[in-house]
Design an enzyme around this catalytic site. Structure first.
Site, PDB file in Angstrom:
ATOM      1  N   TYR A 123      43.612  33.620  42.677  1.00 49.84           N
ATOM      2  CA  TYR A 123      43.317  33.287  44.070  1.00 49.84           C
ATOM      3  C   TYR A 123      42.864  31.853  44.320  1.00 49.84           C
ATOM      4  O   TYR A 123      42.732  31.446  45.468  1.00 49.84           O
ATOM      5  CB  TYR A 123      42.272  34.266  44.614  1.00 49.84           C
ATOM      6  CG  TYR A 123      42.832  35.667  44.727  1.00 49.84           C
ATOM      7  CD1 TYR A 123      43.641  36.021  45.796  1.00 49.84           C
ATOM      8  CD2 TYR A 123      42.582  36.622  43.741  1.00 49.84           C
ATOM      9  CE1 TYR A 123      44.176  37.290  45.899  1.00 49.84           C
ATOM     10  CE2 TYR A 123      43.120  37.901  43.833  1.00 49.84           C
ATOM     11  CZ  TYR A 123      43.913  38.228  44.907  1.00 49.84           C
ATOM     12  OH  TYR A 123      44.459  39.480  45.002  1.00 49.84           O
ATOM     13  N   PHE A 410      34.593  47.053  46.807  1.00 54.90           N
ATOM     14  CA  PHE A 410      35.589  47.277  47.848  1.00 54.90           C
ATOM     15  C   PHE A 410      36.974  46.934  47.333  1.00 54.90           C
ATOM     16  O   PHE A 410      37.111  46.309  46.310  1.00 54.90           O
ATOM     17  CB  PHE A 410      35.263  46.480  49.109  1.00 54.90           C
ATOM     18  CG  PHE A 410      35.212  44.989  48.923  1.00 54.90           C
ATOM     19  CD1 PHE A 410      36.328  44.198  49.194  1.00 54.90           C
ATOM     20  CD2 PHE A 410      34.056  44.350  48.487  1.00 54.90           C
ATOM     21  CE1 PHE A 410      36.292  42.811  49.049  1.00 54.90           C
ATOM     22  CE2 PHE A 410      34.002  42.968  48.345  1.00 54.90           C
ATOM     23  CZ  PHE A 410      35.112  42.208  48.614  1.00 54.90           C
TER      24      PHE A 410
END
Length: 410
Positions: A123, A410
């Site tokens: 990322y 998450f």
């Protein structure tokens, strides 16, 4: 790339989730997990790549609020469920999803995006910086002892069912979240995630167990854990696997750790995600026998740079011109004058003044929560100082008194 990028419909959900399952090893999610993700996911904040009738790429973004230095809870996109089918790699699918997603996040008015990376190399090219370290521990409780603060013996501990204690535990979590940068403020529905306990995920351990700490009738801490029994010829060698541990005061915190150290038929306590400055490391008699391992945790991406920098407070007065490069979100590129301190409202405005520091948005994301020093980034050649003393000034201002941490999965 002959695929269609679109928001999945309700009818697309099973195919979309099936693509995600296959990308992460092909093991189907448990029915409990599928139901939870179906409840928490927002189709209107999800993306899918489709090759005909086949879903070959996925990405989602939960609506979060994340604590930043100073205590504000900033709207944030919790990026999740990112995958590309192995048959469609190196065709630009991931880049197109990240491009569309960041445009969407900006349109939603969320100044930052955050994620936990399955692989850390992915990322950075999209502007995400590793902002919160997390610590994994395996403590040899046969050989390590705890130094206990005054008042530990006055803390009452009691067992409770994880579901039945949910409100009490969430009240403790909410009080602590405001003081720890990087911690998401729990949104409705997410309180069930920490007690989600499918049998398939127990790895030979017990069902999840909850113990509450109380002082003067008030719940002041909690721990959830499971025990993984093991036996050797010489005797029991079980492991206590901690999922969550939180406390409002030192005595309650120490009482919970003492309890974990004393569980029968065990000789180790494991924790997969603790803050880098976890106080237990100051209580143990031998830190070398705690097998401390540091790894990357939460990644931060500044989507609306001035809004993000104005949302937090600064440890010391700062007046610095940042020249920021952001090829992926060009609206952030340029020179910005940042002023602020620990008390007042910060200001971040475009300027034509000469730059004091030159850096990319990735480095700014890494430093945003106060866990990565701009001085360290400068020493690595990732921040360039144009005005003498600017790195030291900005590094002090961006730092914070507690390490940032994201205990929320998450």
């Amino acid at each position: 790339m002959n695929t269609e990028l679109r928001i999945p419909s309700v009818a697309d959900w099973d195919a979309w989730l099936g693509c995600l399952e296959l990308a992460f090893g092909g093991v189907p999610l448990t029915p409990e997990s599928r139901e939870m993700y179906a409840t928490l996911s927002r189709p209107d904040r999800s993306l899918g790549h489709w090759d005909g009738s086949e879903c070959v790429g996925t990405a989602g973004a939960y609506p979060f609020r994340v604590t930043v230095p100073g205590g504000a809870a900033v709207p944030a996109a919790g990026v999740t469920m990112v995958s590309v089918a192995a048959t469609h790699r190196r065709q630009g699918l991931l880049t197109s999803m990240m491009r569309r997603q960041l445009d969407d996040v900006r349109s939603w008015g969320e100044p930052i995006a955050v994620l936990k990376a399955s692989e850390p190399a992915i990322y950075g090219r999209f502007g995400y910086g590793a902002a919160t370290p997390e610590t994994a521990l395996r403590i040899d409780t046969d050989r390590v002892r705890l130094a206990l603060p005054p008042g530990t013996d006055r803390v009452r501990l009691r067992r409770a069912s994880p579901g039945g204690a949910l409100d009490a535990c969430e009240a403790v979590y909410a009080r602590l979240a405001a003081g720890r940068p990087g911690t998401p403020v729990r949104q409705p529905g997410w309180e069930k995630m920490p007690v989600n306990d499918p049998a398939a995920h127990r790895e030979g351990g017990s069902p999840l167990i909850c113990v509450l700490a109380e002082r003067d009738g008030e719940v002041t801490g909690y721990v959830t854990y499971r025990v993984r029994p093991a036996w050797e010829e010489a005797g029991p060698r079980g492991t206590v696997a901690v999922r969550d541990l939180a406390a409002l005061d030192p005595a309650s915190y120490a009482a919970l750790w003492r309890f974990l150290f004393g569980i029968d038929l065990t000789s180790a306590v494991e924790c997969g995600n603790r803050p880098a400055d976890d106080a237990v490391l100051q209580l143990v008699s031998d830190v070398r026998r705690c097998e401390v391992r540091l790894r990357d945790g939460l990644y931060v991406r500044l989507v609306d740079l001035p809004a993000a920098l104005q949302a937090r407070r600064y440890r010391a007065p700062v007046d610095v011109v940042l020249e920021v490069e952001d090829a992926f979100c060009p609206w952030n590129t340029g020179r910005w004058r940042l002023t602020g301190d620990a008390e007042g409202v910060a200001s971040c405005r475009p300027t034509e003044d000469p730059a004091d520091l030159v850096l990319s948005v990735r480095e700014l994301g890494a430093a945003y929560l106060g866990g990565v020093s701009l001085s360290t980034l400068a020493s690595a050649g990732l921040v360039r100082e144009e005005r003498p003393g600017a790195v030291a000034e900005a590094a002090l201002a961006f730092s914070w008194d507690v390490a940032p941490w994201c205990p929320h999965e998450f």
